[in-house]
Design a protein around this motif. Structure first.
Motif, PDB file in Angstrom:
ATOM      1  N   TYR A 147     -13.490  -2.399   4.217  1.00 29.15           N
ATOM      2  CA  TYR A 147     -13.073  -1.012   4.407  1.00 29.15           C
ATOM      3  C   TYR A 147     -11.644  -0.773   3.919  1.00 29.15           C
ATOM      4  N   LEU A 148     -10.857  -1.849   3.719  1.00 27.70           N
ATOM      5  CA  LEU A 148      -9.479  -1.697   3.294  1.00 27.70           C
ATOM      6  C   LEU A 148      -9.363  -1.114   1.890  1.00 27.70           C
ATOM      7  N   VAL A 149     -10.409  -1.302   1.053  1.00 24.68           N
ATOM      8  CA  VAL A 149     -10.340  -0.817  -0.330  1.00 24.68           C
ATOM      9  C   VAL A 149     -10.176   0.691  -0.358  1.00 24.68           C
TER      10      VAL A 149
ATOM     11  N   LEU B  10      -3.951   5.480   0.214  1.00 23.90           N
ATOM     12  CA  LEU B  10      -2.518   5.225   0.239  1.00 23.90           C
ATOM     13  C   LEU B  10      -1.906   5.398  -1.152  1.00 23.90           C
ATOM     14  N   GLU B  11      -2.614   4.912  -2.181  1.00 22.37           N
ATOM     15  CA  GLU B  11      -2.107   5.043  -3.545  1.00 22.37           C
ATOM     16  C   GLU B  11      -1.974   6.513  -3.942  1.00 22.37           C
ATOM     17  N   MET B  12      -3.001   7.344  -3.620  1.00 20.67           N
ATOM     18  CA  MET B  12      -2.929   8.769  -3.935  1.00 20.67           C
ATOM     19  C   MET B  12      -1.805   9.445  -3.159  1.00 20.67           C
ATOM     20  N   ALA B  13      -1.606   9.043  -1.894  1.00 21.40           N
ATOM     21  CA  ALA B  13      -0.538   9.632  -1.091  1.00 21.40           C
ATOM     22  C   ALA B  13       0.831   9.308  -1.678  1.00 21.40           C
ATOM     23  N   LEU B  14       1.015   8.094  -2.184  1.00 20.38           N
ATOM     24  CA  LEU B  14       2.289   7.727  -2.814  1.00 20.38           C
ATOM     25  C   LEU B  14       2.548   8.562  -4.058  1.00 20.38           C
ATOM     26  N   ASN B  15       1.511   8.735  -4.893  1.00 21.90           N
ATOM     27  CA  ASN B  15       1.673   9.533  -6.115  1.00 21.90           C
ATOM     28  C   ASN B  15       1.939  11.000  -5.792  1.00 21.90           C
ATOM     29  N   ASP B  16       1.255  11.532  -4.754  1.00 22.47           N
ATOM     30  CA  ASP B  16       1.452  12.937  -4.404  1.00 22.47           C
ATOM     31  C   ASP B  16       2.811  13.170  -3.753  1.00 22.47           C
TER      32      ASP B  16
ATOM     33  N   LYS C 128      -3.693  -5.312  -6.873  1.00 20.67           N
ATOM     34  CA  LYS C 128      -3.988  -6.740  -6.665  1.00 20.67           C
ATOM     35  C   LYS C 128      -4.753  -6.959  -5.362  1.00 20.67           C
ATOM     36  N   LEU C 129      -4.382  -6.213  -4.313  1.00 16.90           N
ATOM     37  CA  LEU C 129      -5.087  -6.351  -3.031  1.00 16.90           C
ATOM     38  C   LEU C 129      -6.534  -5.900  -3.158  1.00 16.90           C
ATOM     39  N   LYS C 130      -6.771  -4.784  -3.845  1.00 15.40           N
ATOM     40  CA  LYS C 130      -8.149  -4.300  -4.021  1.00 15.40           C
ATOM     41  C   LYS C 130      -8.979  -5.304  -4.824  1.00 15.40           C
ATOM     42  N   THR C 131      -8.389  -5.876  -5.866  1.00 14.90           N
ATOM     43  CA  THR C 131      -9.108  -6.884  -6.670  1.00 14.90           C
ATOM     44  C   THR C 131      -9.431  -8.111  -5.836  1.00 14.90           C
ATOM     45  N   LYS C 132      -8.473  -8.529  -5.012  1.00 12.79           N
ATOM     46  CA  LYS C 132      -8.692  -9.717  -4.175  1.00 12.79           C
ATOM     47  C   LYS C 132      -9.817  -9.473  -3.160  1.00 12.79           C
ATOM     48  N   ILE C 133      -9.799  -8.301  -2.510  1.00 10.83           N
ATOM     49  CA  ILE C 133     -10.819  -8.009  -1.497  1.00 10.83           C
ATOM     50  C   ILE C 133     -12.188  -7.858  -2.128  1.00 10.83           C
ATOM     51  N   ALA C 134     -12.241  -7.206  -3.322  1.00 12.31           N
ATOM     52  CA  ALA C 134     -13.524  -7.007  -4.003  1.00 12.31           C
ATOM     53  C   ALA C 134     -14.100  -8.321  -4.523  1.00 12.31           C
ATOM     54  N   GLY C 135     -13.257  -9.338  -4.619  1.00  8.31           N
ATOM     55  CA  GLY C 135     -13.746 -10.658  -5.052  1.00  8.31           C
ATOM     56  C   GLY C 135     -13.855 -10.784  -6.538  1.00  8.31           C
TER      57      GLY C 135
END
Length: 777
Positions: free
Chosen positions: A740-742, A748-754, A770-777
């Motif tokens: 669910y973290l993905v 969070l990424e969209m909030a930072l850009n906005d 990098k975190l999303k890639t790691k979690i997705a495997g």
């Protein structure tokens, strides 16, 4: 919905006028719209949208006709407005003239304010200098008070000789200055010549090393080729021997041909052997270039190191043979036995006195007298022996009654002899300090660091004051983690000591030392001695960096627990116990700068000390927990900076008042976090809480010190907040793999850009990817 979309598309500066709730709703609406985009691909939804578009088109056509009618009506009004415009233009001309006059007045006022501001800053700096001078004078007064007794005896003599000495000193001073200037110029010329010669010798040494390696490789290849050719020749000889046997009766021409082949291969073998001899001579010649300054080869140096290792093992064996607890008990039993012998000796003395009285009173016979004399002689001999043993035991007992802290007392004497530290000063800004450290490292040390690395290091020192004073440099091996604090210390002329952490460390005894019951001495470590030296009054205006190299080889909470605990308290409570139940009647045997509260000997951690830990992230190290990370500043070093040509800089030294003044000016300037900045941070914190992480009070407090100093060093607020978010907050997700973290990370990424604009938070967004890639495997 239209209203919310309009707010989301506005500039970030207008967001500061909205409430926190409204800004959060806008961001959530935008995220929801992006999530609903796939729904619009449905055919039924598309048909419904086309129907709505048609209705909108009809409404727009009707609106166009209405606008046409209104246009005719407004044309009449425009003619009337033309007359009004002419009147307004005259008014605008008059207003423009007034505005120009106001602008001139504003410029004059601004110039006066700027002048006043500069004068105020100059006054503040003069006040700071006066405060620093007052502190220095106070330290001198403390030092002079301790020497007052000796100085009083010399005052009379000094007054009589001062006039003559002043004249001689003035003359000698001018002569000495000229000599020193000539000496310095010669030294600078010699340094430059030595550096050039060193560079030439280094280049020649590297060239010779490469040639030697190349020749050795060629030598090895030729050996392989020769061995192969030898094998071929042996096979050929066997083949020729068989052919010779088979064709002994054969044609003479065939035999001559084979003999010619044999001679050819023998000549080839001879040529290769000659080449081997030449290569061997070159190899021996190149190895002679590898000799050190004492003419020793690497093998000789290796043998010497092996001998030193054997000596060290021998010393360890000798230490292992020290008296055990059982032997100590036997010595104590011997002492009790000695006491009983002394009592018996006293009894014998009384008996002897009684015997002598009887001899005088009753005039004993010659035989009895001789026996009494013999008995007295025997007792006297025994008394002498016992007296010698008593003196020996007394000496041993006296040695055990000396001060526990003999090494610290020696440090007291060394500090007193050295006197108060005086710095040359820097007198420039933090931006110039960053550039100076980079150029010093490149030109003097051959060490290359980016401006951002130096900037983060200095800002981390400021953010850890007056908090934990712990900075962790972590990353890949070979990126210059241990060299960075050494470079900063050498460039600024401050003290630096490296302490290697061992995997076997389990408590603070390994770091601080321990009380030896057998010798009644405290066994100080290098860490304790350096820490104690830093606490001396004479050294309070000097900065100390204590580096714990590879600090995560052992669990930090085990050996550094006392420091993690006390460094978050008020400064006066920064004391670490060394020996409990400590008593010393003679004040001269007490180390001068220890704390003796609660009938214990405690070491202090003064405000001029920073702890810097280096950490490698691999399988041989322990995991650094959040408890440690939250209390420390973190500098990640995952790659080496590119080499550059550093400028030549003059060596300087800085004291604590100047460094702290630069930090204080940065924290009191225009770079502080504003209410708008804090609202943005709180907005991002709402999304972080969805990930079960948060800034927290401790990190927010560190941020308020870190950001202004980072900006004063040449950075930006956004880059400073981005760095802390990446390395202090998002780092906590490295060991989490919940699917669910993905989705939460995308939000969070969209909030930072906005909130901050596209591409502003580069480090955080890269970390999120990098975190999303790691979690997705």
């Amino acid at each position: 919905m239209a209203k919310k979309n309009k707010r989301l598309g506005s500039a970030p500066s207008s967001d500061s006028q909205m409430s926190k709730k409204e800004r959060t709703e806008e961001l959530m609406d935008k995220v929801r719209q992006k999530k609903e985009a796939p729904v619009m691909a449905d055919e039924r939804v598309k048909a419904k949208v086309e129907e709505y578009d048609k209705l909108i088109a009809d409404a727009e056509a009707k609106l166009f006709e209405d606008e046409k009618a209104l246009k005719e009506k407004y044309e009449l009004l425009e003619l009337e407005l033309e007359d009004k415009k002419k009147e307004l233009s005259d008014s605008e001309a008059r207003i423009a003239k007034k505005q120009q006059e106001l602008s001139d007045v504003e410029k004059a006022i601004k110039a006066e304010r700027e002048t006043a501001r500069k004068e105020e800053i100059a006054k503040i700096r003069m006040d700071e200098q006066a405060i620093r001078e007052a502190e220095r004078q106070e330290l001198f007064a403390v030092w002079e008070a301790e020497k007052s007794k000796q100085q009083k005896e010399l005052e009379k003599y000094v007054k009589e000789k001062r006039k003559k000495i002043d004249a001689e000193l003035e003359k000698a001073h001018s002569t000495r200055i000229e000599a020193e200037e000539q000496k310095l110029s010669k030294i600078h010329e010699a340094d430059e010549s030595i550096e050039r010669k060193m560079e030439e010798l280094t280049a020649e040494y590297e060239k010779k090393t490469r040639e030697l390696a190349k020749l050795k490789a060629e030598y090895a290849e030729k050996l392989v080729e020769i061995e192969e050719e030898r094998a071929e020749i042996e096979e050929l000889k066997q083949y020729m021997a068989e052919r010779r046997k088979r064709y002994e009766q054969g044609s003479e021409a065939k035999v001559l041909e084979l003999q010619g082949q044999v001679k050819y291969y023998e000549s080839v073998v001879k040529a290769h052997m000659e080449r081997i001899r030449e290569l061997s001579e070159k190899s021996a010649k190149m190895e002679s270039y590898m000799l050190d300054d004492n003419g020793r080869t690497s093998i000789a140096r290796l043998n010497e190191l092996e001998q030193q290792l054997a000596d060290a093992k021998k010393k360890n064996d000798e230490l292992a043979n020290m008296p055990s607890a059982e032997e100590i008990e036997r010595l104590r039993a011997k002492a009790l036995e000695l006491e009983s012998i002394r009592i018996a000796l006293d009894d014998e003395r009384q008996k002897r006195e009684q015997a002598e009285a009887k001899m005088g009173a009753y005039a004993m016979g010659m035989r009895e007298l001789e026996n009494a004399r013999a008995s007295a002689a025997a007792l006297e001999s025994m008394n002498n022996q016992l007296q010698m043993r008593l003196e020996h035991i007394s000496k041993q007992y006296k040695s055990t009654q000396e001060s526990k802290f003999r090494v610290l007392l020696d440090i007291d004497k060394a500090v007193q002899a050295k006197g108060i530290f005086k710095a040359t000063g820097f007198g420039k800004t933090l931006v110039e300090l960053v550039e100076y450290i980079r150029n010093y490292g490149a030109y003097k040390k051959g060490l290359y660091y980016s401006e951002d690395t130096i900037r983060v290091f200095l800002a981390s020192l400021a953010a850890s004051e007056p908090a934990s004073r712990l900075l962790i440099l972590q990353g890949l091996s070979g990126t210059g983690k241990s060299s960075l604090p050494e470079l900063v210390a050498e460039a600024l002329g401050v003290e630096h000591r490296l302490v290697s952490v061992q995997p076997s460390w389990r408590d603070n005894r390994e770091l601080l030392g321990y009380d030896n019951d057998f010798t009644n001495r405290f066994k100080e470590t290098e860490f304790t001695k350096f820490l104690y030296e830093a606490t001396a009054t004479e050294n309070q205006n000097k900065m100390y960096l204590i580096v714990l190299d590879e600090m995560n080889l052992a669990r930090i909470e085990y050996y550094f627990a006392d420091f993690l605990s006390v460094l978050e308290k008020a400064n006066q409570d920064w004391i670490i116990p060394l020996v409990s139940g400590y008593r010393e009647n003679d004040d001269a045997e007490k180390p001068k700068y220890l704390n003796y509260d609660n009938e214990a000997a405690n070491i202090c951690v003064t405000k001029n000390i920073w702890f810097v830990g280096t950490a490698n992230n691999d399988d041989s190290t322990s995991l650094i927990t959040d408890k440690v990370y939250d209390r420390a500043q973190v500098l990640d070093m995952d790659e080496r900076a590119e080499a550059f040509k550093g400028k030549r800089v003059a060596k300087i030294s800085m004291d604590m008042p100047e460094i702290m003044m630069l930090f204080a000016e940065a924290k009191a300037g225009d770079n502080l976090l504003t209410d708008s900045d804090m609202q943005n941070i709180e907005t991002i914190d709402e999304y972080l809480r969805e990930l079960d992480i948060t800034f927290g009070n401790r990190i927010e407090k560190q941020m308020k010190d870190f950001v202004p100093v980072y900006v004063a060093c040449g950075g930006t607020k956004e880059d400073a907040i981005d760095y802390l978010l990446t390395h202090k907050i998002l780092r906590k997700l490295d060991e989490r793999y919940e699917p669910y973290l993905v989705a939460k990370l995308e939000e969070l990424e969209m909030a930072l850009n906005d909130t901050y604009g596209e591409g502003k938070f580069k480090q955080s967004i890269d970390k999120i990817q990098k975190l999303k890639t790691k979690i997705a495997g």
